[in-house]
Design a protein around this motif. Structure first.
Motif, mmCIF file in Angstrom:
data_model
loop_
_atom_site.group_PDB
_atom_site.id
_atom_site.type_symbol
_atom_site.label_atom_id
_atom_site.label_comp_id
_atom_site.label_asym_id
_atom_site.label_seq_id
_atom_site.Cartn_x
_atom_site.Cartn_y
_atom_site.Cartn_z
ATOM 1 N N ILE A 137 2.024 3.225 -1.972
ATOM 2 C CA ILE A 137 2.580 2.787 -0.686
ATOM 3 C C ILE A 137 1.895 1.497 -0.244
ATOM 4 O O ILE A 137 2.540 0.528 0.165
ATOM 5 C CB ILE A 137 2.407 3.882 0.384
ATOM 6 C CG1 ILE A 137 3.332 5.067 0.094
ATOM 7 C CG2 ILE A 137 2.686 3.323 1.785
ATOM 8 C CD1 ILE A 137 3.074 6.280 0.979
ATOM 9 N N LEU A 138 0.570 1.464 -0.351
ATOM 10 C CA LEU A 138 -0.195 0.306 0.107
ATOM 11 C C LEU A 138 -0.041 -0.889 -0.829
ATOM 12 O O LEU A 138 -0.128 -2.040 -0.390
ATOM 13 C CB LEU A 138 -1.665 0.690 0.259
ATOM 14 C CG LEU A 138 -1.913 1.734 1.355
ATOM 15 C CD1 LEU A 138 -3.337 2.255 1.288
ATOM 16 C CD2 LEU A 138 -1.629 1.151 2.729
ATOM 17 N N LYS A 139 0.214 -0.637 -2.098
ATOM 18 C CA LYS A 139 0.522 -1.742 -3.015
ATOM 19 C C LYS A 139 1.873 -2.356 -2.650
ATOM 20 O O LYS A 139 2.021 -3.585 -2.622
ATOM 21 C CB LYS A 139 0.549 -1.243 -4.461
ATOM 22 C CG LYS A 139 -0.806 -0.862 -5.033
ATOM 23 C CD LYS A 139 -0.645 -0.302 -6.447
ATOM 24 C CE LYS A 139 -1.948 0.231 -7.006
ATOM 25 N NZ LYS A 139 -1.762 0.835 -8.354
ATOM 26 N N ASP A 140 2.848 -1.493 -2.364
ATOM 27 C CA ASP A 140 4.175 -1.980 -1.992
ATOM 28 C C ASP A 140 4.120 -2.793 -0.700
ATOM 29 O O ASP A 140 4.902 -3.736 -0.514
ATOM 30 C CB ASP A 140 5.151 -0.815 -1.822
ATOM 31 C CG ASP A 140 5.463 -0.115 -3.140
ATOM 32 O OD1 ASP A 140 5.216 -0.715 -4.207
ATOM 33 O OD2 ASP A 140 5.948 1.034 -3.094
ATOM 34 N N GLU A 141 3.211 -2.432 0.197
ATOM 35 C CA GLU A 141 3.056 -3.138 1.470
ATOM 36 C C GLU A 141 2.146 -4.357 1.345
ATOM 37 O O GLU A 141 1.887 -5.043 2.328
ATOM 38 C CB GLU A 141 2.492 -2.187 2.528
ATOM 39 C CG GLU A 141 3.431 -1.054 2.895
ATOM 40 C CD GLU A 141 2.823 -0.100 3.911
ATOM 41 O OE1 GLU A 141 1.629 -0.270 4.255
ATOM 42 O OE2 GLU A 141 3.534 0.811 4.363
ATOM 43 N N GLN A 142 1.623 -4.594 0.139
ATOM 44 C CA GLN A 142 0.765 -5.751 -0.152
ATOM 45 C C GLN A 142 -0.606 -5.657 0.514
ATOM 46 O O GLN A 142 -1.277 -6.665 0.728
ATOM 47 C CB GLN A 142 1.467 -7.059 0.246
ATOM 48 C CG GLN A 142 2.787 -7.270 -0.474
ATOM 49 C CD GLN A 142 3.563 -8.467 0.038
ATOM 50 O OE1 GLN A 142 3.043 -9.305 0.771
ATOM 51 N NE2 GLN A 142 4.829 -8.552 -0.344
ATOM 52 N N PHE A 143 -1.037 -4.438 0.831
ATOM 53 C CA PHE A 143 -2.398 -4.247 1.320
ATOM 54 C C PHE A 143 -3.375 -4.103 0.155
ATOM 55 O O PHE A 143 -4.555 -4.410 0.293
ATOM 56 C CB PHE A 143 -2.489 -3.002 2.208
ATOM 57 C CG PHE A 143 -1.992 -3.219 3.603
ATOM 58 C CD1 PHE A 143 -2.797 -3.820 4.559
ATOM 59 C CD2 PHE A 143 -0.712 -2.836 3.967
ATOM 60 C CE1 PHE A 143 -2.342 -4.033 5.849
ATOM 61 C CE2 PHE A 143 -0.248 -3.040 5.258
ATOM 62 C CZ PHE A 143 -1.066 -3.639 6.198
ATOM 63 N N LEU A 144 -2.884 -3.609 -0.977
ATOM 64 C CA LEU A 144 -3.709 -3.421 -2.166
ATOM 65 C C LEU A 144 -3.103 -4.173 -3.336
ATOM 66 O O LEU A 144 -1.888 -4.375 -3.410
ATOM 67 C CB LEU A 144 -3.815 -1.930 -2.519
ATOM 68 C CG LEU A 144 -4.490 -1.014 -1.499
ATOM 69 C CD1 LEU A 144 -4.479 0.422 -2.001
ATOM 70 C CD2 LEU A 144 -5.916 -1.467 -1.204
ATOM 71 N N ASP A 145 -3.981 -4.563 -4.241
ATOM 72 C CA ASP A 145 -3.564 -5.298 -5.435
ATOM 73 C C ASP A 145 -4.080 -4.558 -6.661
ATOM 74 O O ASP A 145 -5.299 -4.427 -6.843
ATOM 75 C CB ASP A 145 -4.127 -6.720 -5.392
ATOM 76 C CG ASP A 145 -3.778 -7.519 -6.634
ATOM 77 O OD1 ASP A 145 -2.730 -7.236 -7.242
ATOM 78 O OD2 ASP A 145 -4.561 -8.425 -6.995
ATOM 79 N N GLY A 146 -3.159 -4.051 -7.476
ATOM 80 C CA GLY A 146 -3.553 -3.349 -8.689
ATOM 81 C C GLY A 146 -3.667 -4.299 -9.864
ATOM 82 O O GLY A 146 -2.743 -5.068 -10.140
ATOM 83 N N GLN A 147 -4.806 -4.272 -10.540
ATOM 84 C CA GLN A 147 -5.036 -5.118 -11.708
ATOM 85 C C GLN A 147 -5.198 -4.217 -12.925
ATOM 86 O O GLN A 147 -6.218 -3.533 -13.062
ATOM 87 C CB GLN A 147 -6.280 -5.986 -11.498
ATOM 88 C CG GLN A 147 -6.182 -6.906 -10.289
ATOM 89 C CD GLN A 147 -7.425 -7.746 -10.085
ATOM 90 O OE1 GLN A 147 -8.213 -7.936 -11.008
ATOM 91 N NE2 GLN A 147 -7.610 -8.260 -8.872
ATOM 92 N N PRO A 148 -4.181 -4.167 -13.796
ATOM 93 C CA PRO A 148 -4.206 -3.263 -14.951
ATOM 94 C C PRO A 148 -5.485 -3.411 -15.774
ATOM 95 O O PRO A 148 -5.900 -4.528 -16.108
ATOM 96 C CB PRO A 148 -2.973 -3.687 -15.759
ATOM 97 C CG PRO A 148 -2.051 -4.289 -14.742
ATOM 98 C CD PRO A 148 -2.945 -4.980 -13.758
#
Length: 254
Positions: free
Chosen positions: A57-68
């Protein structure tokens, strides 16, 4: 006594809300690595699946950034606080619009693009604020602002026709120095402004232009600008992505 309002949202949404608050308050600083799933599971007493849903949810809202292969991090830029009073004075002759110069002070690149200009029948609340008669029209200037290439705001401004007609306010292009400079030249300097601030879901136009993440509200400022004798000379509706901006005000004690 009435029953207290219960939080019936899914647990993943409630966890996302708690983490979002930590990010917006600065407790989770920009660039921080998000705790391991194991730690979040223990903190919120839930399953790995629920934690993953909350983080998504927070990635979709651009609060979090996932780095594989590396991890999940708090977004690099915190929510920006906008101080309305800093934009009130007109620009000096030959200087850019103050919104652009204030952006430069923050080491940001600001840019505007005009969307629409023309005489229109304004929304009822705008007509009322401008003191227009029934059926009265106003000059509309609708534009979008960018900061560092990202959409930052939609500005929908309206001016009384007796002020705007035949002036640069009616031009279908950006005005060097902005509308405050034109109004000042016309003998209508800005003396004060009233802001009404609220949040709401984005319209389709706002969702598309501002690239707002799904379910993120927009911040709306309904602004009335006054000149001498409290004459309203401009009404603007400013809409900003709610996850990227805050409003800041300074109020002196009476």
């Amino acid at each position: 006594m009435p029953e207290p309002h219960a939080d019936n949202r899914p647990l993943a949404e409630r966890i996302a809300a708690e983490i979002r608050k930590q990010i917006m308050s600065g407790d989770w600083e920009p660039g921080r690595r998000v705790p391991k799933n194991k730690d979040l599971r223990e903190q919120f007493n839930t399953s790995n699946v629920t934690v993953q849903r909350a983080l998504q949810i927070l990635k979709d809202e651009q609060f979090l950034d996932g780095q594989p292969g590396v991890g999940v991090f708090v977004r690099s830029k915190p929510a920006q606080t906008i101080i309305p009073a800093s934009y009130m004075p007109p620009s000096q002759p030959g200087q850019p619009y103050r919104w652009l110069t204030e952006a430069a002070k923050r080491e940001q690149v600001g840019k505007y693009r005009m969307l629409e200009v023309g005489e229109v029948a304004p929304p009822v609340e705008v007509a009322r604020a401008l003191g227009l008669p029934d059926g009265g029209t106003a000059m509309r200037r609708y534009r979008i602002g960018f900061l560092d290439g990202q959409p930052a705001e939609l500005v929908d401004s309206y001016y009384p026709m007796d002020l705007a007609q035949g002036t640069r306010l009616a031009d279908r292009r950006l005005i060097p120095g902005g509308s405050p400079a034109v109004l000042d030249e016309l003998g209508y300097p800005t003396r004060s402004q009233d802001d009404a601030v609220g949040t709401r879901p984005a319209t389709t136009d706002e969702y598309v232009h501002l690239e707002v993440p799904r379910d993120v509200p927009v911040l709306e400022i309904f602004r009335i600008v006054y000149s001498d004798d409290q004459r309203p000379i401009e009404v603007s509706i400013l809409v900003k992505p709610g996850h990227r901006f805050k409003m800041g005000y300074h109020v002196d004690a009476p």
